[in-house]
Design an enzyme around this catalytic site. Structure first.
Site, PDB file in Angstrom:
ATOM      1  N   GLY A  47       0.763  -1.237   0.000  1.00  0.00           N
ATOM      2  CA  GLY A  47       0.000   0.000   0.000  1.00  0.00           C
ATOM      3  C   GLY A  47       0.796   1.290   0.000  1.00  0.00           C
ATOM      4  CG  ASP A  48       3.628   4.386   1.712  1.00  0.00           C
ATOM      5  OD1 ASP A  48       3.638   5.099   0.683  1.00  0.00           O
ATOM      6  OD2 ASP A  48       4.109   4.768   2.795  1.00  0.00           O
ATOM      7  CG  LEU A  49       6.588  -0.273  -4.040  1.00  0.00           C
ATOM      8  CD1 LEU A  49       7.646  -0.734  -3.053  1.00  0.00           C
ATOM      9  CD2 LEU A  49       6.213  -1.411  -4.968  1.00  0.00           C
ATOM     10  CG  ASN A  53       8.334   2.922   2.531  1.00  0.00           C
ATOM     11  OD1 ASN A  53       8.925   3.431   3.476  1.00  0.00           O
ATOM     12  ND2 ASN A  53       7.056   3.135   2.295  1.00  0.00           N
TER      13      ASN A  53
END
Length: 325
Positions: A47-49, A53
């Site tokens: 959900g937050d690539l 990260n």
């Protein structure tokens, strides 16, 4: 609480010298794809690539993925999208269009593949697909514009690699890669034969079943609503959508989202149901709350102007509306 310590540095630090060569980009993509495949096989969407990260060990080439703060379990075909208001202040440069809550589509593993494409775009060009500083301008670009192909910004990038990234960044999930295996095969082909004639997704097939993405037999109702939306300026319209429970009223309204984005319009909605029938104006309060959160996400100057317009229009009733919302 035990956590794995990932070796290396985040991509912005490991690749700080600017756009990376195509071969290195492809190897990073293959490593990150393997990590994503393992995550998705466990039933989890990251959900937050984004580059910050992703960890890269320059010595070994090993790739890791961190920060699962936005991760969700995918127990069905797709995760329900957040409300548009809930995402008003979270329009990230590496998010997929469906993660904004404004396209009426569920979120599945293909949203992470979009994030992978956006990360590769950053590796190839040194910038995200959409770099507009204003959240609302960036939101419109994410929903309505295709990013400039990375080989335009970086002429040294092979056309085949750019075409692969373009496919990962398609607006509609069904136009992106549908499987990890299909994407891996293309990455390996480009690594071995980076020549011309590459067609992305030629050997790609969807790996998971998908619910219908098209609304069936509602063209007349959609036409009536769009006619009201496209009415001449100054003419206000009210359209009531009613029917028995389970007949698709909410789905009909949500299907408007992708049609409103090119019109630079915002859809807010409220629902009256058996759980809120004792709350006065529950549906109206819900819709107005979404609108207020959207305003809060805008630039300060626009927020000040909106506040002045509301005060002028509402007068002494402004306080009552604030308490209600």
């Amino acid at each position: 609480l035990a956590e794995t310590r990932l070796p290396g540095l985040p991509l912005p630090a490991a690749c700080s010298a600017g756009p990376v060569p195509a071969e290195r980009l492809l190897r990073i993509a293959l490593g990150l794809l393997q990590v994503l495949e393992d995550v998705h096989a466990a039933g989890v969407l990251h959900g937050d690539l984004r580059p910050g990260n992703v960890m890269l060990d320059a010595a070994t080439g090993a790739v890791g993925l961190m920060d699962f703060g936005e991760a969700v379990a995918q127990r069905r075909f797709a995760v329900a999208p957040p409300s548009a208001a809930a995402q008003a202040v979270k329009v990230r440069p590496f998010s997929a269009p469906e993660q904004t809550g404004r396209v009426g589509a569920g979120i599945d593993y293909r949203a992470d593949l979009y994030g992978l494409g956006a990360t590769l775009y950053w590796l190839a060009t040194g910038q995200p697909p959409f770099a507009e500083p204003d959240p609302l301008t960036r939101l419109h670009a994410l929903l309505a514009r295709q990013p400039e192909s990375p080989d335009v910004l970086n002429p040294a990038l092979p056309r085949g690699v750019a075409a692969l990234i373009d496919k990962l960044l398609a607006k509609r999930p069904q136009d992106r890669y549908q499987s990890h295996a299909g994407l891996r095969r293309d990455l390996q082909q480009l690594l071995a034969l980076p020549g011309e004639g590459f067609v992305p997704g030629r050997h790609d097939h969807r790996a998971q079943p998908a619910p219908p993405s098209r609304l069936v037999d509602r063209d007349d109702q959609l036409g009536q609503i769009l006619a009201a939306i496209d009415a001449p300026a100054g003419q206000r319209r009210v359209v009531w959508v009613h029917g028995a429970s389970g007949t698709g009223k909410s789905t009909l309204v949500k299907s408007l989202m992708p049609m409103l984005a090119p019109r630079r319009m915002l859809l807010v909605s409220g629902k009256y149901d058996q759980h809120s029938r004792h709350q006065p104006c529950a549906g109206l309060v819900d819709a107005l709350s979404q609108l207020a959160e959207h305003w809060w996400a805008g630039p300060d100057a626009q927020l000040v102007a909106t506040r002045q317009l509301l005060r002028a229009a509402l007068g002494p009733q402004a306080g009552s509306l604030v308490q209600l919302v």
